[in-house]
Design a protein around this motif. Structure first.
Motif, mmCIF file in Angstrom:
data_model
loop_
_atom_site.group_PDB
_atom_site.id
_atom_site.type_symbol
_atom_site.label_atom_id
_atom_site.label_comp_id
_atom_site.label_asym_id
_atom_site.label_seq_id
_atom_site.Cartn_x
_atom_site.Cartn_y
_atom_site.Cartn_z
ATOM 1 N N ALA A 26 -26.350 -24.805 6.076
ATOM 2 C CA ALA A 26 -25.758 -23.474 5.859
ATOM 3 C C ALA A 26 -26.843 -22.401 5.896
ATOM 4 O O ALA A 26 -26.637 -21.326 6.481
ATOM 5 N N ALA A 27 -27.990 -22.677 5.291
ATOM 6 C CA ALA A 27 -29.086 -21.705 5.312
ATOM 7 C C ALA A 27 -29.562 -21.465 6.740
ATOM 8 O O ALA A 27 -29.823 -20.321 7.135
ATOM 9 N N LEU A 28 -29.656 -22.520 7.522
ATOM 10 C CA LEU A 28 -30.079 -22.365 8.914
ATOM 11 C C LEU A 28 -29.057 -21.553 9.716
ATOM 12 O O LEU A 28 -29.424 -20.667 10.489
ATOM 13 N N VAL A 29 -27.783 -21.816 9.496
ATOM 14 C CA VAL A 29 -26.733 -21.070 10.194
ATOM 15 C C VAL A 29 -26.778 -19.593 9.809
ATOM 16 O O VAL A 29 -26.671 -18.706 10.665
ATOM 17 N N VAL A 30 -26.954 -19.319 8.517
ATOM 18 C CA VAL A 30 -27.034 -17.918 8.070
ATOM 19 C C VAL A 30 -28.240 -17.232 8.714
ATOM 20 O O VAL A 30 -28.139 -16.084 9.172
ATOM 21 N N LEU A 31 -29.371 -17.916 8.777
ATOM 22 C CA LEU A 31 -30.562 -17.330 9.391
ATOM 23 C C LEU A 31 -30.319 -17.014 10.872
ATOM 24 O O LEU A 31 -30.735 -15.966 11.370
ATOM 25 N N VAL A 32 -29.623 -17.892 11.564
ATOM 26 C CA VAL A 32 -29.308 -17.643 12.973
ATOM 27 C C VAL A 32 -28.313 -16.488 13.102
ATOM 28 O O VAL A 32 -28.440 -15.640 13.992
ATOM 29 N N LEU A 33 -27.336 -16.435 12.196
ATOM 30 C CA LEU A 33 -26.314 -15.391 12.279
ATOM 31 C C LEU A 33 -26.847 -13.989 11.962
ATOM 32 O O LEU A 33 -26.291 -12.996 12.434
ATOM 33 N N ILE A 34 -27.916 -13.903 11.165
ATOM 34 C CA ILE A 34 -28.440 -12.572 10.840
ATOM 35 C C ILE A 34 -29.445 -12.083 11.874
ATOM 36 O O ILE A 34 -29.953 -10.969 11.746
ATOM 37 N N THR A 35 -29.709 -12.875 12.893
ATOM 38 C CA THR A 35 -30.639 -12.436 13.936
ATOM 39 C C THR A 35 -30.223 -11.103 14.558
ATOM 40 O O THR A 35 -31.076 -10.228 14.753
ATOM 41 N N PRO A 36 -28.941 -10.881 14.872
ATOM 42 C CA PRO A 36 -28.574 -9.551 15.386
ATOM 43 C C PRO A 36 -28.840 -8.435 14.369
ATOM 44 O O PRO A 36 -29.188 -7.317 14.745
ATOM 45 N N LEU A 37 -28.700 -8.745 13.084
ATOM 46 C CA LEU A 37 -28.999 -7.747 12.057
ATOM 47 C C LEU A 37 -30.486 -7.392 12.077
ATOM 48 O O LEU A 37 -30.849 -6.221 11.912
ATOM 49 N N LEU A 38 -31.334 -8.390 12.277
ATOM 50 C CA LEU A 38 -32.772 -8.132 12.360
ATOM 51 C C LEU A 38 -33.079 -7.193 13.519
ATOM 52 O O LEU A 38 -33.851 -6.247 13.376
ATOM 53 N N ALA A 39 -32.460 -7.480 14.658
ATOM 54 C CA ALA A 39 -32.670 -6.625 15.827
ATOM 55 C C ALA A 39 -32.153 -5.214 15.563
ATOM 56 O O ALA A 39 -32.780 -4.227 15.962
ATOM 57 N N ALA A 40 -31.028 -5.112 14.881
ATOM 58 C CA ALA A 40 -30.463 -3.785 14.573
ATOM 59 C C ALA A 40 -31.368 -3.012 13.624
ATOM 60 O O ALA A 40 -31.569 -1.799 13.801
ATOM 61 N N CYS A 41 -31.918 -3.681 12.617
ATOM 62 C CA CYS A 41 -32.825 -3.002 11.682
ATOM 63 C C CYS A 41 -34.078 -2.498 12.396
ATOM 64 O O CYS A 41 -34.505 -1.363 12.190
ATOM 65 N N GLY A 42 -34.651 -3.352 13.237
ATOM 66 C CA GLY A 42 -35.831 -2.937 14.000
ATOM 67 C C GLY A 42 -35.522 -1.807 14.954
ATOM 68 O O GLY A 42 -36.295 -0.851 15.078
ATOM 69 N N GLY A 43 -34.378 -1.895 15.633
ATOM 70 C CA GLY A 43 -33.981 -0.831 16.554
ATOM 71 C C GLY A 43 -33.725 0.483 15.838
ATOM 72 O O GLY A 43 -34.078 1.557 16.338
ATOM 73 N N ALA A 44 -33.117 0.405 14.650
ATOM 74 C CA ALA A 44 -32.847 1.628 13.879
ATOM 75 C C ALA A 44 -34.150 2.282 13.438
ATOM 76 O O ALA A 44 -34.289 3.515 13.492
ATOM 77 N N ARG A 45 -35.119 1.474 13.003
ATOM 78 C CA ARG A 45 -36.408 2.029 12.576
ATOM 79 C C ARG A 45 -37.136 2.654 13.772
ATOM 80 O O ARG A 45 -37.721 3.735 13.661
#
Length: 191
Positions: A26-45
């Motif tokens: 479950a932790a691995l799946v959550v980490l994979v699923l938040i990858t778009p969020l990481l990209a969005a945070c970096g793009g927003a900054r």
């Protein structure tokens, strides 16, 4: 390492072992699923830094000032260490006349007569120069990496907490099984 994610099937596997494996997955799946969020945070900054730089470029203008004075600024840093910064006085020409402003330079100081690039606000006060495109991209990447590290630490802590709780349950179950074994053993041959 592979055995951590794919433990071998065994009749001796307890339900708590299956829960622990499920938690890791479950932790691995959550980490994979938040990858778009990481990209969005970096793009927003990155976009925020670009917008701030565009605002500076829209309101301020760059001038080529000339160093007219250099002196050592005797001060201390926040942690009490002596500061070796230099106080540099520069002059530049505007349509309203010549203007002078103090600047602070660290490291190797300029000499009198050296050019000093400077950004000036509409009220003719010096402002910080706008960030470059590379600065924006670096800040975006650092933000993404920071969010990734934060998420990884949070997920690792959650997995460790679940494992600790399951280990405590396993130890209680072990103590109960050991006590039952002792009771059976103490009954004697007739049972």
């Amino acid at each position: 390492m592979l055995a951590v994610w794919f433990p071998p099937r065994s009749e001796l596997r307890r339900p708590s072992d299956r829960y622990e494996t499920a938690t890791r997955w479950a932790a691995l799946v959550v980490l994979v699923l938040i990858t778009p969020l990481l990209a969005a945070c970096g793009g927003a900054r990155t976009q925020q830094v670009r917008d701030d730089a565009a605002a500076v470029r829209a309101t301020a203008h760059q001038v080529e000032a000339t160093v007219i004075g250099v002196s050592s600024a005797s001060s201390t840093t926040a942690d009490g260490q002596p500061s070796y910064d230099l106080s540099v006085t520069v002059r530049w020409i505007e349509p309203v006349g010549a203007l002078t402003a103090p600047q602070v330079a660290g490291g190797v100081g300029p000499r009198i007569g050296d050019p000093w690039p400077l950004w000036v606000a509409p009220d003719l006060t010096p402002v910080a120069p706008p960030a470059t495109e590379r600065d924006a991209e670096i800040q975006g990447a650092v933000t993404s990496i920071g969010v990734l590290i934060g998420a990884g630490v949070a997920l690792a802590a959650a997995v460790a907490l679940v494992r600790r709780m399951l280990d405590r349950q396993r130890m209680r179950q072990w103590d109960e099984d050991w006590l039952a074994f002792r009771r059976r053993r103490n009954r004697g041959a007739a049972g």
